[in-house]
Write an enzyme that holds these catalytic residues in place. Structure first.
Site, short mmCIF file in Angstrom:
data_model
loop_
_atom_site.label_atom_id
_atom_site.label_comp_id
_atom_site.label_asym_id
_atom_site.label_seq_id
_atom_site.Cartn_x
_atom_site.Cartn_y
_atom_site.Cartn_z
N GLY B 235 53.45 51.52 36.43
CA GLY B 235 53.07 51.95 37.77
C GLY B 235 53.28 50.89 38.83
O GLY B 235 53.69 51.18 39.93
N ILE B 462 48.69 51.36 31.17
CA ILE B 462 49.90 51.63 31.94
C ILE B 462 51.12 50.94 31.33
O ILE B 462 52.16 50.83 31.97
CB ILE B 462 49.73 51.23 33.43
CG1 ILE B 462 49.40 49.75 33.57
CG2 ILE B 462 48.65 52.07 34.06
CD1 ILE B 462 49.43 49.27 35.03
N ARG B 623 41.04 33.03 29.00
CA ARG B 623 41.43 33.16 27.60
C ARG B 623 42.42 34.30 27.43
O ARG B 623 42.23 35.38 27.99
CB ARG B 623 40.17 33.44 26.78
CG ARG B 623 40.44 33.81 25.35
CD ARG B 623 39.76 32.84 24.41
NE ARG B 623 40.05 33.19 23.02
CZ ARG B 623 39.12 33.65 22.19
NH1 ARG B 623 37.87 33.82 22.62
NH2 ARG B 623 39.43 33.93 20.95
N GLN B 633 53.47 40.04 30.13
CA GLN B 633 53.08 40.26 31.53
C GLN B 633 53.68 39.19 32.44
O GLN B 633 54.17 39.48 33.52
CB GLN B 633 51.56 40.25 31.68
CG GLN B 633 50.89 41.54 31.25
CD GLN B 633 51.42 42.73 32.01
OE1 GLN B 633 51.40 42.78 33.23
NE2 GLN B 633 51.92 43.72 31.28
N GLY B 697 42.50 38.37 32.94
CA GLY B 697 43.51 39.38 33.32
C GLY B 697 44.69 38.72 33.99
O GLY B 697 44.53 37.85 34.84
N GLU B 700 49.06 40.37 37.39
CA GLU B 700 49.67 40.15 38.70
C GLU B 700 50.01 38.71 39.02
O GLU B 700 50.95 38.43 39.77
CB GLU B 700 48.76 40.73 39.78
CG GLU B 700 48.88 42.23 39.76
CD GLU B 700 47.70 42.95 40.37
OE1 GLU B 700 47.88 43.54 41.43
OE2 GLU B 700 46.61 42.92 39.77
#
Ligand code: FAD
Ligand code: SF4
Lengths: 327, 741
Positions: B235, B462, B623, B633, B697, B700
């Site tokens: 996405g 996603i 982590r 990613q 996370g 991005e």
């Protein structure tokens, strides 16, 4: 996309007959045609599939040249041992085009007839003299970064996008046609038109006429060739500028040279002017620059594509250097 | 910890379903009597629909309905205030009136028995327009007045700048970029008349949000909408919030009482499902002679649509990234005739860091300092924007490790001084950063009598690896092997979970999975107290490891598999369901990830060819939950960053407002041949406040900083400073010709 009927041709004579039917289009790899059908730019009422025709061979000709069937796939042609050996520029040009998936589908005949990537040609909401004669040209005042600087007219500035054809121009290929009237051959240099006042007429092909073969004349031994393509990214993009050079050196001088440019012309662009500059000269930087100047002398840059003039010059200089350097 | 599954390079548990075609994406569903909707989109960028003549199209074979503003059933504006998650992509219900706000806006929908029939008929719907000139360039738009939409201030930035002995005053521009996930937007809507219920098969980054908005737009109770999105072909932000085609499919399905599929073609992916707005940042840095910042000012103008306000906050990092006494950031939205912008991977920070990090490099060049050195001289030991301490920040280590691995010492700062063969090399680096967040999530874990476990939540994967993270956490807490754990996501009938965006999904779901798993284990231990072998034991004296229940003081091998306990009591399973959210502890800290990119470009000046030849990213991202998906990613983000720096730009025809490079051949993103081998190092320090594992996370952060590292390397190689992305041949040519003169 509208409904159409579909027919598969199995031999050349009947194919030529069917291809003459109004509204019918020949489909080879389909990578240009189906794309344009989805955009409603091409709206054939019938498709004649010529994938079954026995035109998929690459053979040596008696004079030592090469005969390439119209249905030979771009990938097969690019990887053919004879082509790689004797016509390296053609293999390099083919491999610089599109993607492996597209090259596996695309054919020699289809590639010769691929259409421009002009945004405004590909979108039926815009005026386009090529698509709809007399409607105007949306590109001249539009975004024209990809458009041509050579051979343009006030009616059309669309670039001929092929890489293969640029190499074939420098190799002085001959196109073999078959129509209801019979067979004829056309040197590739005479095959394409510049747009002038009739940009809808792109080549000499008569309605229903089929491309059957392309022949490449033999090259004098010792000839070297090279294709250089410049674009924004490293792969999978049409040329912003490209150059094909076929050269023979003798005694430290240029004995014979053929030069064609891509990405900058409204048709695959052979530059006899540049060839003249180099004839019998030493292969050095000074002459290469002079040749590049000569090649682009007639350039008519527009709002967004002025950089192509300089880029094409530099591309040609580098291609000449590479083709004539001792490797 | 060594035998923990956390952090191991597990292959995605859904990978095999995807590569064998068993994963069902939104449009893969088929229903009896399914029909197809094809949109007719505006071919003007501004104005009104004068009239729609559908007479010819209506008579074409297979055509069932043609919907437009003259005949559409009522749709409502989403209120965007109830629940946390109720945000639309575009707030205007489709066909609300005859207004055209942008090129490629739906003005009619043709529904037919087959896709081909609908497509053909759509090209026969005649739409007359009253067209006005569109505005698709920032510099031609009406300038905003009034208060800025975003604002940051500390100290007195203007006088700080005036008094600074060294000043930099430059403007950076990023163009409209359009996210183009492989899987295009599409909806299959199934209206069940008997139940008065819609089921929407979607490709959504937030099924709960989609359901909430749908219930408002369609004017039905929440329980009358179910949204299903089990697998998503990515996405990048454009699937965070629902777009008009979803409502068209729903209303079409209700109208015809048949399931309706509406796909958004690639051309309309460029108009009606969001994009990153174009942004102009006027940056002023004031500094001392030795490179200490005295003032940082960023005045930002960005585009948005005439339909919606959309803020891509570029001023937030201005205040937090560096230590600086005087800071000012203002940001204003400018209305243009495009669709509504939406977050695109790394919203705000990605364009913001292009400007700020480029400016830091320009400052370094001005002062003849090493770019890393300038950053270290302004290192922020706390978040000076919020005044809070960092929860964890190892940026210094990231710079140092990156410099060492990249060989930064060998960099000769002189432009054009480094060579490899015939090519000139340029080296660049930049900081990356992204905030750590955590939201609400509810997770249900059931330990089953067949020795497996099932975890479920209405979040979604996603393509990033969320399925796998769920399995890992359940496995870590229960000792049940990952391949015996079934994870069910992407359906609003499950307990509510977070949107997959903002890089907060992992941080958000971990506590809920963790605690739900523990709760389920406790239920098993309680049941175990009644089991023969442990009868009478205090559940607290028992423990579950490797899926076996055993006394705390004895090894797992002494115990029994948990399923035996369930079987002995004829239980199908035992459950844990827990809802978690942000904690008060989190409020005390500024929680951010950091890192640094290092890159090399190779420049062939004669033919004006610039290529990326080396890349290293060092990431301080908390982590890592899975070494494989984490690396994936960052590498993916860098590939996107190379595209952003070198290639990406949505080009609008200024006469029509039409994005004319609206396809994959003309809209350039990096292809494999543009990408060198990418190296990525994770520092792997757990964040002490965000969740049980300290994961922050990393979806991005990898994109932030890429473009500035590239333009810095480009400058180093070519002497040309690119302040307006993307770097292009003609800009390098213009710049290098200037240099030569
Ligand atoms: C995304 C994309 C990227 C591309 N990138 C490049 C690139 O970088 N460089 C490049 O050079 N090309 C590129 N191409 C173009 C590609 O090379 C052409 O589409 C291809 O060569 C056409 O061959 P085909 O067999 O598929 O032709 P078709 O689509 O089948 O036919 C094209 C036209 O030729 C006619 N035709 C085909 N064969 C015959 C015949 N034997 N006799 C008479 N008429 C015939 C058809 O009627 C049709 O009008 C790209 C194409 C795409 C879609
Ligand atoms: S350049 Fe040629 S193809 Fe393009 S719009 Fe003008 S006339 Fe049409």
């Amino acid at each position: 996309m509208q409904a159409f009927h579909y027919e598969k041709a199995s031999e050349v004579t009947s194919a030529v007959n069917s291809a003459g039917t109004p509204g019918v289009k020949i489909i080879a790899g389909g990578t240009t045609l189906v794309d344009l059908m989805k955009l409603n730019v091409e709206r054939p009422t019938g498709l004649l599939d010529i994938n079954g025709l026995p035109l998929d061979q690459i053979e040596k000709t008696p004079d030592g040249g090469l005969k390439i069937g119209a249905m030979v796939h771009n990938s097969d042609l690019a990887h053919n041992a004879l082509v790689k050996q004797q016509y390296a520029v053609l293999s390099q040009a083919l491999l610089s085009g599109a993607s492996p998936q597209l090259r596996n589908m695309a054919t020699t005949g289809g590639n010769l007839l691929q259409r421009t990537r002009c945004y405004y040609f590909r979108d039926t909401n815009y005026a386009c003299n090529k698509r709809k004669p007399g409607s105007g040209c949306a590109a001249i005042d539009g975004f024209n970064r990809m458009h041509a600087v050579l051979g343009t007219s006030e009616h059309c500035i669309a670039t001929h996008p092929s890489d293969m054809c640029i190499a074939m121009m420098a190799l002085e290929a001959v196109i073999h046609l078959r129509g209801q009237q019979g067979e004829r051959t056309v040197p590739i240099n005479d095959f394409y038109f510049v747009p002038g006042t009739t940009p809808q007429r792109e080549n000499v092909l008569a309605p229903g006429e089929l491309i059957t073969y392309v022949t490449l004349p033999p090259l004098p031994s010792g000839t070297r060739s090279y294709y250089l393509k410049r674009r924004d990214r490293a792969s999978y993009e049409f040329a912003l500028a490209s150059a094909a050079v076929v050269a023979l050196l003798q005694g430290g001088r240029i004995e014979r040279v053929r030069i064609a440019l891509g990405g900058v012309g409204t048709k695959p662009w052979r530059s006899v002017e540049a060839e003249h500059v180099l004839q019998k000269q030493q292969p050095d930087e000074k002459h290469f620059h002079a040749a590049a100047e000569a090649a682009l002398r007639g350039a008519r840059p527009l709002h967004d594509n002025a950089f192509k003039v300089e880029l094409a010059k530099r591309t040609l200089v580098r291609a000449l250097k590479t083709a004539t350097s001792n490797v | 910890m060594s035998d923990s599954v956390i952090g191991q390079p597990f292959t995605r548990i859904d990978g095999k379903w995807k590569v064998t075609g068993r994963a069902k994406y939104g449009v893969d569903y088929y229903f009896d009597r399914l029909v197809y909707g094809v949109g007719v989109a505006s071919t003007i960028g501004n104005g009104r629909v004068g009239g729609i003549d559908a007479a010819e199209a209506e008579k074409m074979p297979g055509v069932l309905a043609i919907l437009h503003h003259g005949n559409i059933e009522h749709l409502y504006h989403p209120a965007n205030q109830f629940e946390d998650q109720s945000r639309p992509g575009e707030s205007r219900p489709p066909f609300e009136d005859d207004r055209v706000y942008y090129y490629g806006q739906f003005v009619a929908l043709v529904i037919a028995e087959t896709f081909e029939q609908a497509l053909d008929a759509a090209s026969h719907v005649r739409v007359d327009y009253e067209a006005k000139p569109p505005v698709v360039r920032l510099d031609r738009a009406a300038q905003p007045t009034g208060e800025p939409q975003a604002h940051q201030a500390r100290g007195d930035a203007e006088s700080g700048f005036q008094q600074a002995p060294v000043k930099l005053d430059v403007t950076y521009v990023t163009p409209v970029e359009t996210h183009n996930p492989m899987e295009m937007h599409a909806t299959i809507a199934v209206w069940d008349k008997a139940k008065q219920k819609y089921t929407l098969y979607e490709t959504s980054q937030g099924v709960v949000n989609h359901r909430n908005v749908a219930s408002q737009v369609l004017g039905v109770p929440m329980e009358s909408v179910e949204v299903i999105s089990r697998f998503i072909g990515s996405g990048f932000g454009c699937k965070l919030f629902p777009w008009p085609h979803s409502w068209l499919a729903a209303i079409g399905s209700r109208h015809l009482e048949r399931p309706v599929k509406v796909s958004v073609p690639r051309t309309l992916m460029f108009t009606t499902v969001g994009h990153r707005p174009t942004i102009e940042q006027h940056v002023r840095l004031g500094a001392t002679q030795d490179g200490k910042l005295l003032a940082t000012i960023n005045e930002v103008r960005q585009s948005t649509s005439f339909i919606d306000a959309y803020l891509e906050d570029c001023v937030d990092p201005t205040s937090m990234l560096y230590s600086c006494p005087n800071v000012k950031g203002t940001q204003r939205e400018i209305r243009m005739n495009t669709g509504t912008p939406t977050p695109m991977r790394g919203p705000g920070r990605t364009p913001s860091l292009f400007a700020l990090e480029s400016a830091m490099d320009e400052l370094a060049v001005k002062l003849n300092l090493d770019p890393i050195d300038v950053r270290l001289r302004n290192y922020a030991d706390k978040d000076e924007g919020s005044g809070k301490p960092w929860s964890s920040k190892r940026l210094r280590e990231a710079y140092q490790m990156g410099a060492e691995r990249f060989g930064w010492k060998r960099r000769n700062p002189k432009v054009g001084s480094m060579r490899k063969g015939d090519e000139i090399l340029g080296w660049g680096m930049a900081t990356m950063t992204w905030p750590g967040h955590r939201q609400e999530a509810e997770v249900h874990v059931r330990l089953l009598a067949d020795g497996t476990a099932r975890a479920s939540c209405a979040t979604q994967d996603i393509g990033t690896g969320t399925y796998t993270i769920f399995a890992e956490v359940v496995s870590d807490r229960t000792g049940i092997p990952v391949d015996k754990i079934q994870v069910v996501l992407g359906d609003t009938s499950l307990p509510p979970g977070p949107t997959s965006g903002g890089s907060f999904t992992t941080a958000t779901v971990i506590p809920a999975i963790y605690q739900a798993s523990d709760k389920a284990v406790n239920a098993v231990l309680k049941a175990a107290a009644k089991y023969q072998g442990f009868s009478g034991a205090d559940p607290k004296s028992l423990k579950m490891t490797q899926g076996r229940v055993h006394p705390q003081d004895k090894p797992p091998s002494s115990g029994v598999p948990f399923q035996e306990i369930l079987q002995s009591q004829n239980l199908v399973g035992l459950d844990g369901k827990v809802k978690t959210g942000p904690t008060d502890e989190m409020k005390k800290y500024s929680i951010h990830s950091f890192g640094a990119h290092f890159c090399e470009v190779a420049w062939d000046p004669e033919i004006l060819r610039l290529r990326v030849s080396r890349w290293l990213s060092v990431v301080d991202g908390g982590r890592m939950m899975n070494a494989k998906t984490a690396r994936n990613q960052i590498l993916g983000a860098v590939v996107m960053g190379i595209g952003m720096g070198m290639l990406e730009e949505t080009v609008y025809d200024t006469r029509t407002g039409h994005p004319i490079n609206n396809n994959f051949a003309d809209y350039m993103v990096a292809v494999n041949a543009d990408v060198p081998e990418l190296e990525c190092i994770f520092l792997d320090y757990p964040d002490p406040v965000l969740n049980e594992y300290g994961a922050r996370g990393i979806g991005e952060i990898g994109l932030t900083g890429c473009a500035s590292a590239l333009t810095m390397a480009t400058y180093h190689a070519t002497g040309v400073r690119i302040r307006e992305l993307p770097i292009r041949i003609e800009k390098l040519m213009a710049g290098s010709v200037k240099e030569e003169n």
